[in-house]
Design a protein around this motif. Structure first.
Motif, short mmCIF file in Angstrom:
data_model
loop_
_atom_site.label_atom_id
_atom_site.label_comp_id
_atom_site.label_asym_id
_atom_site.label_seq_id
_atom_site.Cartn_x
_atom_site.Cartn_y
_atom_site.Cartn_z
N ASN A 58 0.70 -1.24 0.02
CA ASN A 58 -0.12 0.01 -0.06
C ASN A 58 0.77 1.42 0.08
O ASN A 58 0.42 2.30 -0.13
CB ASN A 58 -0.98 0.02 1.33
CG ASN A 58 -2.07 -1.09 1.24
OD1 ASN A 58 -2.61 -1.39 0.24
ND2 ASN A 58 -2.14 -1.88 2.33
N GLY A 59 2.35 1.02 0.06
CA GLY A 59 2.94 2.39 -0.03
C GLY A 59 3.42 2.74 1.40
O GLY A 59 4.08 3.67 1.53
N ASN A 60 2.82 2.12 2.37
CA ASN A 60 3.46 2.60 3.63
C ASN A 60 4.95 2.03 4.15
O ASN A 60 5.30 0.86 3.62
CB ASN A 60 2.29 1.82 4.60
CG ASN A 60 1.02 2.27 4.54
OD1 ASN A 60 0.72 3.67 4.35
ND2 ASN A 60 -0.11 1.35 4.38
N LEU A 61 5.53 3.04 4.77
CA LEU A 61 6.81 2.56 5.24
C LEU A 61 6.71 1.18 6.18
O LEU A 61 6.12 1.42 7.12
CB LEU A 61 7.45 3.85 5.57
CG LEU A 61 8.90 3.59 6.12
CD1 LEU A 61 9.86 3.52 5.01
CD2 LEU A 61 9.56 4.85 7.09
N LYS A 62 7.54 0.35 5.81
CA LYS A 62 7.70 -1.00 6.68
C LYS A 62 9.02 -0.79 7.47
O LYS A 62 9.05 -1.09 8.59
CB LYS A 62 7.96 -2.30 5.79
CG LYS A 62 6.52 -2.67 5.07
CD LYS A 62 6.82 -3.94 4.25
CE LYS A 62 7.56 -4.80 4.96
NZ LYS A 62 7.77 -6.07 3.70
N GLY A 63 10.07 -0.22 6.95
CA GLY A 63 11.42 0.03 7.97
C GLY A 63 12.53 0.58 7.13
O GLY A 63 12.29 0.80 5.92
N ARG A 64 13.49 0.95 7.90
CA ARG A 64 14.56 1.43 7.37
C ARG A 64 15.78 0.50 7.80
O ARG A 64 15.94 0.17 8.95
CB ARG A 64 14.95 2.81 7.78
CG ARG A 64 13.48 3.96 7.89
CD ARG A 64 14.17 5.24 8.28
NE ARG A 64 15.11 5.31 9.19
CZ ARG A 64 15.72 6.35 9.24
NH1 ARG A 64 15.59 7.47 8.69
NH2 ARG A 64 16.84 6.28 10.37
N ASN A 65 16.60 0.27 6.92
CA ASN A 65 17.96 -0.51 7.17
C ASN A 65 19.23 0.12 6.65
O ASN A 65 19.00 0.68 5.49
CB ASN A 65 17.78 -1.91 6.24
CG ASN A 65 16.64 -2.85 6.83
OD1 ASN A 65 16.29 -3.13 7.89
ND2 ASN A 65 15.73 -3.22 5.64
N LYS A 66 20.05 0.07 7.73
CA LYS A 66 21.37 0.83 7.50
C LYS A 66 22.35 -0.40 6.73
O LYS A 66 22.62 -1.26 7.19
CB LYS A 66 21.78 1.82 8.50
CG LYS A 66 22.94 2.42 8.37
CD LYS A 66 23.19 3.40 9.42
CE LYS A 66 24.35 4.36 9.08
NZ LYS A 66 24.53 5.21 10.09
N GLY A 67 22.95 0.24 5.60
CA GLY A 67 24.00 -0.88 5.24
C GLY A 67 25.06 -0.04 5.26
O GLY A 67 25.61 1.54 5.74
N TYR A 68 26.51 -0.47 4.69
CA TYR A 68 27.75 0.20 4.50
C TYR A 68 28.62 -0.27 3.36
O TYR A 68 28.30 -1.29 2.95
CB TYR A 68 28.39 0.03 6.09
CG TYR A 68 28.35 -1.44 6.43
CD1 TYR A 68 29.73 -2.16 6.05
CD2 TYR A 68 27.45 -1.89 7.05
CE1 TYR A 68 29.74 -3.44 6.45
CE2 TYR A 68 27.42 -3.17 7.49
CZ TYR A 68 28.44 -4.08 7.21
OH TYR A 68 28.72 -5.32 7.65
N SER A 69 29.36 0.75 3.24
CA SER A 69 30.48 0.37 1.98
C SER A 69 31.87 0.55 2.70
O SER A 69 32.28 1.53 2.88
CB SER A 69 30.18 1.36 1.04
OG SER A 69 31.31 1.06 -0.15
#
Length: 366
Positions: free
Chosen positions: A72-83
């Motif tokens: 539905n376009g609702n934000l589920k989560g935020r995941n932080k990655g790295y390089s």
């Protein structure tokens, strides 16, 4: 062609230095690679949108915040990655992205030719980059196109000119755990997978029994439950597989955020039948039930002769079983049929005249 490969490789080594791939544990794996065109560090915050939604945020320190949404376009989560170097990726990641920053607006095409170190450039793929923001292009390296694990080499071309180069290592970090054996009496067993890349969007577990091939394969494939950043699990209920005995086979497929899937492992569990019922039922309840699992589906009649230990078989009753599911039968033992006695109640079980199991209950007065 071989001479061209050698000259290009020497040029890359002189321009960027040879890449050294160090050993790393799963906790040290990277999530992305971020390069700066020409080696000039571009310290800027970059926002990447997809269909009007913020999808990726590249921080000044080259860490990445990935946003996920439901249907539905609702934000589920935020995941932080790295390089971070050395670039090491889990094979469960399915793919990894390479971002090139600081690309002039005049550049019309960025390509990321990639191959694995083994057997030279026999698997080279000229990945066409996608411009995802002003001055930022992205290429996605898919493991299935390069044979899975190993050392990966990527050169980056902007309008036919080589501008960067990078090496990465893809390692097998997957660990699958489950019981080696299980009983239909338990109702289910669980499978755990550890060492899953944090960028993975979904783990699916197609499961079936060896008996009659994949006739009982659950579709759509069972989707795992994520229980930590790097661990997923499923529960395999026997009711979904006709309560069959024998080997249960589970394969593990990992899916990245683009929906690309890769088979990463599998496991087999041997399941046996069994008998169950209450161990200490109370006489006040009037009756109890005995179940047997794993009966041949072709069986026509299952009987549960039952008697009490007191005075041996003077009160034996041949109870006709009731089929409640494929291979599952039950009998109801009424105390009134056995003089409402307490103590040991003994049940033997016969399928079409053949002894297949037994159960003993110790009936309490209260």
């Amino acid at each position: 062609m071989r001479q061209l490969k050698l000259s290009v490789f020497i040029f890359i080594c002189l321009l960027f230095g040879q890449t050294s791939i160090a050993e790393a544990t799963e906790d040290q794996t990277s999530s992305y690679i971020i390069l700066d065109m020409g080696g000039a560090v571009q310290k800027q915050q970059i926002f990447v949108y997809n269909q009007g939604r913020l999808e990726t945020q590249i921080q000044q320190d080259n860490s990445i915040i990935q946003y996920t949404y439901d249907t539905n376009g609702n934000l589920k989560g935020r995941n932080k990655g790295y390089s971070s170097e050395p670039y090491v990726f889990s094979s469960t990641a399915v793919s990894y992205d390479i971002y090139l920053k600081g690309v002039p607006d005049a550049v019309s095409l960025v390509r990321f030719p990639t191959w694995t170190e083994q057997n030279g450039q026999d698997d080279i793929e000229w990945i066409v980059g996608e411009k995802v923001a002003s001055g930022v292009w992205k290429g996605t390296v898919v493991f299935s196109k390069h044979g899975g694990i190993g050392t990966y080499i990527t050169h980056v071309y902007a309008d036919q000119k080589i501008v960067a180069g990078v090496g990465a290592q893809v390692k097998d970090t997957l660990k699958i755990t489950s019981t080696q054996t299980a009983s239909l009496v338990d109702g289910f067993y669980e499978v755990y997978v550890e060492g899953i890349a944090r960028t993975v969007a979904e783990i699916r577990f197609p499961t079936w029994t060896e008996y009659n091939g994949q006739d009982d394969l659950v579709n759509p494939w069972i989707t795992g439950e994520k229980i930590s950043d790097t661990t997923w699990k499923i529960r395999v209920p026997f009711s979904e597989h006709n309560f069959e005995k024998g080997n249960y086979i589970t394969h593990v497929y990992s899916f990245d955020k683009y929906g690309t899937g890769l088979g990463v492992g599998g496991i087999a569990v041997t399941v046996s039948g069994g008998t169950t019922g209450p161990k200490e039922p109370k006489r006040s309840s009037g009756s109890y039930e005995v179940y047997i699992y794993g009966i041949d589906p072709a069986a026509l009649k299952v009987r549960f002769p039952t008697w009490t230990a007191y005075k041996d078989q003077d009160d034996i009753e041949w109870i006709d079983g009731v089929k409640v599911a494929n291979g599952v039968w039950k009998a109801t033992v009424y105390y009134s049929k056995h003089n409402s006695e307490t103590g040991s109640y003994i049940t033997h079980i016969y399928a079409d005249g053949k002894f297949v199991g037994a159960w003993t209950a110790n009936v309490l007065a209260q």
